[in-house]
Design a protein around this motif. Structure first.
Motif, PDB file in Angstrom:
ATOM      1  N   ARG A  32       0.817  -1.207   0.000  1.00  0.00           N
ATOM      2  CA  ARG A  32       0.000   0.000   0.000  1.00  0.00           C
ATOM      3  C   ARG A  32       0.856   1.264   0.000  1.00  0.00           C
ATOM      4  O   ARG A  32       0.476   2.288  -0.569  1.00  0.00           O
ATOM      5  CB  ARG A  32      -0.917   0.003   1.225  1.00  0.00           C
ATOM      6  N   SER A  33       2.002   1.213   0.660  1.00  0.00           N
ATOM      7  CA  SER A  33       2.851   2.404   0.783  1.00  0.00           C
ATOM      8  C   SER A  33       3.883   2.522  -0.328  1.00  0.00           C
ATOM      9  O   SER A  33       4.661   3.477  -0.329  1.00  0.00           O
ATOM     10  CB  SER A  33       3.578   2.373   2.129  1.00  0.00           C
ATOM     11  N   ASP A  34       3.893   1.589  -1.265  1.00  0.00           N
ATOM     12  CA  ASP A  34       4.965   1.554  -2.252  1.00  0.00           C
ATOM     13  C   ASP A  34       4.995   2.812  -3.119  1.00  0.00           C
ATOM     14  O   ASP A  34       6.059   3.390  -3.356  1.00  0.00           O
ATOM     15  CB  ASP A  34       4.816   0.312  -3.132  1.00  0.00           C
ATOM     16  N   VAL A  35       3.849   3.255  -3.569  1.00  0.00           N
ATOM     17  CA  VAL A  35       3.805   4.441  -4.433  1.00  0.00           C
ATOM     18  C   VAL A  35       4.270   5.675  -3.669  1.00  0.00           C
ATOM     19  O   VAL A  35       5.084   6.469  -4.168  1.00  0.00           O
ATOM     20  CB  VAL A  35       2.385   4.639  -4.990  1.00  0.00           C
ATOM     21  N   ALA A  36       3.770   5.838  -2.447  1.00  0.00           N
ATOM     22  CA  ALA A  36       4.189   6.985  -1.636  1.00  0.00           C
ATOM     23  C   ALA A  36       5.677   6.914  -1.306  1.00  0.00           C
ATOM     24  O   ALA A  36       6.375   7.941  -1.307  1.00  0.00           O
ATOM     25  CB  ALA A  36       3.369   7.042  -0.350  1.00  0.00           C
ATOM     26  N   THR A  37       6.180   5.717  -1.046  1.00  0.00           N
ATOM     27  CA  THR A  37       7.603   5.565  -0.755  1.00  0.00           C
ATOM     28  C   THR A  37       8.462   6.025  -1.921  1.00  0.00           C
ATOM     29  O   THR A  37       9.450   6.752  -1.747  1.00  0.00           O
ATOM     30  CB  THR A  37       7.916   4.094  -0.423  1.00  0.00           C
ATOM     31  N   GLN A  38       8.103   5.602  -3.141  1.00  0.00           N
ATOM     32  CA  GLN A  38       8.878   6.004  -4.308  1.00  0.00           C
ATOM     33  C   GLN A  38       8.805   7.509  -4.546  1.00  0.00           C
ATOM     34  O   GLN A  38       9.812   8.140  -4.888  1.00  0.00           O
ATOM     35  CB  GLN A  38       8.371   5.252  -5.532  1.00  0.00           C
ATOM     36  N   LYS A  39       7.626   8.104  -4.352  1.00  0.00           N
ATOM     37  CA  LYS A  39       7.494   9.546  -4.563  1.00  0.00           C
ATOM     38  C   LYS A  39       8.355  10.325  -3.579  1.00  0.00           C
ATOM     39  O   LYS A  39       9.072  11.256  -3.957  1.00  0.00           O
ATOM     40  CB  LYS A  39       6.026   9.961  -4.423  1.00  0.00           C
ATOM     41  N   PHE A  40       8.282   9.955  -2.309  1.00  0.00           N
ATOM     42  CA  PHE A  40       9.086  10.651  -1.304  1.00  0.00           C
ATOM     43  C   PHE A  40      10.575  10.426  -1.527  1.00  0.00           C
ATOM     44  O   PHE A  40      11.387  11.333  -1.319  1.00  0.00           O
ATOM     45  CB  PHE A  40       8.677  10.174   0.095  1.00  0.00           C
ATOM     46  N   GLN A  41      10.942   9.226  -1.932  1.00  0.00           N
ATOM     47  CA  GLN A  41      12.357   8.939  -2.153  1.00  0.00           C
ATOM     48  C   GLN A  41      12.913   9.747  -3.322  1.00  0.00           C
ATOM     49  O   GLN A  41      14.038  10.256  -3.261  1.00  0.00           O
ATOM     50  CB  GLN A  41      12.539   7.438  -2.410  1.00  0.00           C
ATOM     51  N   TRP A  42      12.134   9.873  -4.399  1.00  0.00           N
ATOM     52  CA  TRP A  42      12.571  10.688  -5.525  1.00  0.00           C
ATOM     53  C   TRP A  42      12.662  12.161  -5.127  1.00  0.00           C
ATOM     54  O   TRP A  42      13.583  12.870  -5.552  1.00  0.00           O
ATOM     55  CB  TRP A  42      11.606  10.509  -6.701  1.00  0.00           C
ATOM     56  N   ALA A  43      11.714  12.636  -4.322  1.00  0.00           N
ATOM     57  CA  ALA A  43      11.754  14.033  -3.886  1.00  0.00           C
ATOM     58  C   ALA A  43      12.979  14.300  -3.012  1.00  0.00           C
ATOM     59  O   ALA A  43      13.674  15.316  -3.177  1.00  0.00           O
ATOM     60  CB  ALA A  43      10.471  14.379  -3.127  1.00  0.00           C
ATOM     61  N   LEU A  44      13.255  13.380  -2.091  1.00  0.00           N
ATOM     62  CA  LEU A  44      14.447  13.534  -1.251  1.00  0.00           C
ATOM     63  C   LEU A  44      15.722  13.487  -2.081  1.00  0.00           C
ATOM     64  O   LEU A  44      16.665  14.259  -1.843  1.00  0.00           O
ATOM     65  CB  LEU A  44      14.458  12.439  -0.186  1.00  0.00           C
ATOM     66  N   GLY A  45      15.764  12.573  -3.065  1.00  0.00           N
ATOM     67  CA  GLY A  45      16.943  12.502  -3.931  1.00  0.00           C
ATOM     68  C   GLY A  45      17.144  13.761  -4.740  1.00  0.00           C
ATOM     69  O   GLY A  45      18.284  14.193  -4.987  1.00  0.00           O
ATOM     70  N   GLY A  46      16.039  14.374  -5.182  1.00  0.00           N
ATOM     71  CA  GLY A  46      16.172  15.626  -5.929  1.00  0.00           C
ATOM     72  C   GLY A  46      16.740  16.740  -5.087  1.00  0.00           C
ATOM     73  O   GLY A  46      17.594  17.507  -5.549  1.00  0.00           O
ATOM     74  N   HIS A  47      16.280  16.856  -3.841  1.00  0.00           N
ATOM     75  CA  HIS A  47      16.850  17.873  -2.951  1.00  0.00           C
ATOM     76  C   HIS A  47      18.317  17.568  -2.637  1.00  0.00           C
ATOM     77  O   HIS A  47      19.143  18.479  -2.566  1.00  0.00           O
ATOM     78  CB  HIS A  47      16.040  17.949  -1.658  1.00  0.00           C
ATOM     79  N   ALA A  48      18.631  16.277  -2.422  1.00  0.00           N
ATOM     80  CA  ALA A  48      20.015  15.918  -2.105  1.00  0.00           C
ATOM     81  C   ALA A  48      20.953  16.216  -3.270  1.00  0.00           C
ATOM     82  O   ALA A  48      22.111  16.594  -3.064  1.00  0.00           O
ATOM     83  CB  ALA A  48      20.091  14.442  -1.729  1.00  0.00           C
ATOM     84  N   ALA A  49      20.466  16.044  -4.500  1.00  0.00           N
ATOM     85  CA  ALA A  49      21.306  16.310  -5.668  1.00  0.00           C
ATOM     86  C   ALA A  49      21.662  17.777  -5.798  1.00  0.00           C
ATOM     87  O   ALA A  49      22.629  18.128  -6.484  1.00  0.00           O
ATOM     88  CB  ALA A  49      20.608  15.829  -6.938  1.00  0.00           C
ATOM     89  N   ALA A  50      20.891  18.655  -5.140  1.00  0.00           N
ATOM     90  CA  ALA A  50      21.168  20.088  -5.205  1.00  0.00           C
ATOM     91  C   ALA A  50      22.196  20.540  -4.168  1.00  0.00           C
ATOM     92  O   ALA A  50      22.553  21.716  -4.137  1.00  0.00           O
ATOM     93  CB  ALA A  50      19.869  20.871  -5.016  1.00  0.00           C
ATOM     94  N   ILE A  51      22.661  19.627  -3.321  1.00  0.00           N
ATOM     95  CA  ILE A  51      23.664  19.953  -2.302  1.00  0.00           C
ATOM     96  C   ILE A  51      25.009  19.407  -2.766  1.00  0.00           C
ATOM     97  O   ILE A  51      25.155  18.204  -2.981  1.00  0.00           O
ATOM     98  CB  ILE A  51      23.266  19.346  -0.948  1.00  0.00           C
ATOM     99  N   PRO A  52      26.014  20.239  -2.954  1.00  0.00           N
ATOM    100  CA  PRO A  52      27.314  19.771  -3.453  1.00  0.00           C
ATOM    101  C   PRO A  52      27.946  18.736  -2.527  1.00  0.00           C
ATOM    102  O   PRO A  52      27.897  18.865  -1.308  1.00  0.00           O
ATOM    103  CB  PRO A  52      28.154  21.051  -3.501  1.00  0.00           C
ATOM    104  N   GLY A  53      28.518  17.709  -3.118  1.00  0.00           N
ATOM    105  CA  GLY A  53      29.246  16.703  -2.363  1.00  0.00           C
ATOM    106  C   GLY A  53      28.455  15.485  -1.986  1.00  0.00           C
ATOM    107  O   GLY A  53      29.035  14.499  -1.511  1.00  0.00           O
ATOM    108  N   THR A  54      27.147  15.493  -2.161  1.00  0.00           N
ATOM    109  CA  THR A  54      26.340  14.345  -1.778  1.00  0.00           C
ATOM    110  C   THR A  54      26.486  13.219  -2.802  1.00  0.00           C
ATOM    111  O   THR A  54      26.935  13.434  -3.930  1.00  0.00           O
ATOM    112  CB  THR A  54      24.859  14.732  -1.663  1.00  0.00           C
ATOM    113  N   VAL A  55      26.084  12.021  -2.395  1.00  0.00           N
ATOM    114  CA  VAL A  55      26.116  10.887  -3.303  1.00  0.00           C
ATOM    115  C   VAL A  55      25.160  11.112  -4.470  1.00  0.00           C
ATOM    116  O   VAL A  55      25.468  10.774  -5.615  1.00  0.00           O
ATOM    117  CB  VAL A  55      25.756   9.593  -2.550  1.00  0.00           C
ATOM    118  N   ALA A  56      24.001  11.696  -4.178  1.00  0.00           N
ATOM    119  CA  ALA A  56      23.041  11.977  -5.245  1.00  0.00           C
ATOM    120  C   ALA A  56      23.595  12.972  -6.243  1.00  0.00           C
ATOM    121  O   ALA A  56      23.396  12.847  -7.457  1.00  0.00           O
ATOM    122  CB  ALA A  56      21.736  12.494  -4.639  1.00  0.00           C
ATOM    123  N   SER A  57      24.315  13.967  -5.763  1.00  0.00           N
ATOM    124  CA  SER A  57      24.929  14.950  -6.658  1.00  0.00           C
ATOM    125  C   SER A  57      26.005  14.307  -7.524  1.00  0.00           C
ATOM    126  O   SER A  57      26.099  14.580  -8.730  1.00  0.00           O
ATOM    127  CB  SER A  57      25.526  16.099  -5.841  1.00  0.00           C
TER     128      SER A  57
END
Length: 489
Positions: A32-57
């Motif tokens: 039941r939570s799979d869709v929400a989990t993926q959405k939140f994870q992508w949103a967190l990854g997008g914010h993390a990619a905007a911070i220099p030095g992170t793994v996502a970046s």
């Protein structure tokens, strides 16, 4: 998304009467939570990619073909990394709250079904509550009665008292049953360990950035309003880390096999990196930080205590069951037998695809960060030398993950702000002499492939080959087709 297709049918069938098993209900919650989990994870990854030095970046830069030095610069030119960090904290808290609400609602529904079955289809809690309310209203009406009805009113009050006591007992049992159902469920659905990793990585990177900015501001005699204080970074990292570990233990701790809750290398190493990165002006070495300022000295002691406590907590937690087994085997048996036992334990921990155990083990980055932490917060003394040497023995003997970065961090732990003593200076001198004698070439890799820092580790009288036997196998890589080591983890 791999578990959603498997558990989709169980998530919507057999819901009446609570006939599903605990495992089936847990899988249904994940589905039941799979869709929400993926959405939140992508949103967190997008914010993390905007911070220099992170793994996502770094991953985004590698996918786009951008060099490591340029990763994150274009994405942060028009945005404030602190805003991205605050947004990540809010997103994680939101998905955690949704998971808690799901588990609590499930517990209340099961408790109501239990009461209806026990009392013949009647919700006993509501009935007893109504009876209690009725008794309260009857108290006010009976108070206006005549004295001739005193006997009947006494009996009524006794029955009302029994009804209130029964309602209170039933309410307590209901609350206990609900809390038991919540505690036995496991980790609430929604958050994944990758969300915690992304946030912890962002905290570590921004702590390093703030430390550099504060150092630059102090040298320029200018004010710095960049982000949080050192204690705030440590408190935030500790809170996120404890919540991640609590989910792991709720799923069974060492016996858990849910990859959504088992901590990774980033979970532990990011905490160690934060402890080593936060700003900490060493007392007496900076003109702006003197021992005469009692308030500032107390603040420094708080930072030191919080950083050391959190760092060694993460260091102790980063140890897989296979290494614990190998330690016990090598202690109780001979050297050769213990070496074979360690080999068997390591082979047992490997999964079929060769990616290794789901439980991480200490690698080179772990010892780099913990050694830099003690170099930063412990004053020069034999005590610091003993702690550093104990970590050196664990790195080279137990884990075998020595590399150039670890060697430099060990030297720093024995030389920063002063010497730890002649014995430690002599050992460091032998290590550096042996290393410089074999370093005919240098490494220019920025990703950790080979030995960074212009130090080539080779076997000689001082540096034994088995000291770095697991150096490559325990490195964290980005996976997929990138084949690139993750720096700092």
């Amino acid at each position: 998304s791999g578990h959603s297709g498997h558990s989709g049918h169980s998530g919507h069938s057999g819901n009446k009467g609570g006939n599903k098993t605990k495992a089936a209900e847990y899988e249904a919650g994940l589905a039941r939570s799979d869709v929400a989990t993926q959405k939140f994870q992508w949103a967190l990854g997008g914010h993390a990619a905007a911070i220099p030095g992170t793994v996502a970046s770094a991953a985004a830069a590698a996918a786009a073909g951008i060099s490591g030095s340029d990763s994150g610069t274009s994405s942060t030119s028009s945005s404030n990394p602190q805003q991205h960090l605050d947004a990540m904290v809010g997103l994680l808290e939101r998905i955690e709250e949704e998971g808690r609400v799901y588990v609590e609602l499930r517990a209340r529904i099961l408790n109501r079904q239990h009461q209806q079955q026990q009392y013949g289809g009647i919700d006993n809690t509501a009935a007893l509550t109504a009876a209690t309310d009725g008794s309260s209203s009857s108290d006010s009406s009976d108070s206006s009665g005549s004295e001739s009805d005193s006997d009947s009113s006494d009996s009524d009050s006794e029955s009302e008292s029994e009804s209130a006591q029964s309602a209170s007992t039933s309410s307590s049992a209901s609350a206990w049953r609900i809390q038991t159902l919540i505690n036995r469920y496991g980790a609430p659905p929604g958050p994944s360990i990758h969300m915690y990793d992304a946030l912890l990585d962002a905290i570590a990177c921004y702590a390093e950035k703030s430390d550099a900015c504060n150092a630059s501001a102090s040298s320029d005699n200018s004010d710095n309003n960049n982000g949080k204080s050192s204690l705030e970074y440590l408190a935030l990292a500790r809170s996120v880390y404890e919540r991640a570990m609590a989910r792991h233990h709720a799923d069974g701790g060492p016996n858990a096999n849910n990859r959504l809750t088992v901590p990774t290398l980033v979970t532990h190493n990011a905490v160690l990196r934060t402890c080593a990165a936060v700003e900490y002006p060493y007392p007496g070495t900076d003109g702006t930080s003197t021992a005469d300022d009692q308030e500032q000295e107390q603040e420094q002691e708080k930072i030191r205590d919080a950083a050391l406590d959190l760092a060694f907590r993460a260091y102790d937690a980063l140890n897989s069951p296979s290494t614990t087994t190998s330690n016990r085997a090598s202690k109780n048996k001979g050297f050769k037998t213990g070496r074979k036992a360690r080999a068997r334990a390591t082979a047992t921990a490997m999964v079929a695809d060769g990616s290794g155990s789901i439980y991480p083990q200490r690698n080179s980055a772990t010892y780099v960060h913990i050694l830099r932490t003690i170099a930063k917060y412990l004053p020069p003394s034999p005590t610091r030398g003993n702690v550093a040497y104990g970590l050196w023995r664990s790195c080279t003997g137990h884990d075998g993950v020595l590399d150039g970065n670890v060697l430099r961090a060990y030297v720093e732990a024995n030389t920063r702000n002063g010497s730890n003593g002649q014995d430690y200076d002599g050992f460091v001198q032998k290590l550096t002499t042996a290393t410089s004698a074999t370093s005919a070439t240098t490494s220019t890799s920025a990703t950790g492939s080979g030995d960074t820092g212009n130090i080539i580790i080779q076997e000689n009288d001082m540096l034994r080959q088995n000291w770095w036997r697991n150096r490559k196998s325990r490195r964290m890589t980005m996976g997929m087709d990138m084949g690139q080591d993750v720096e700092n983890y």
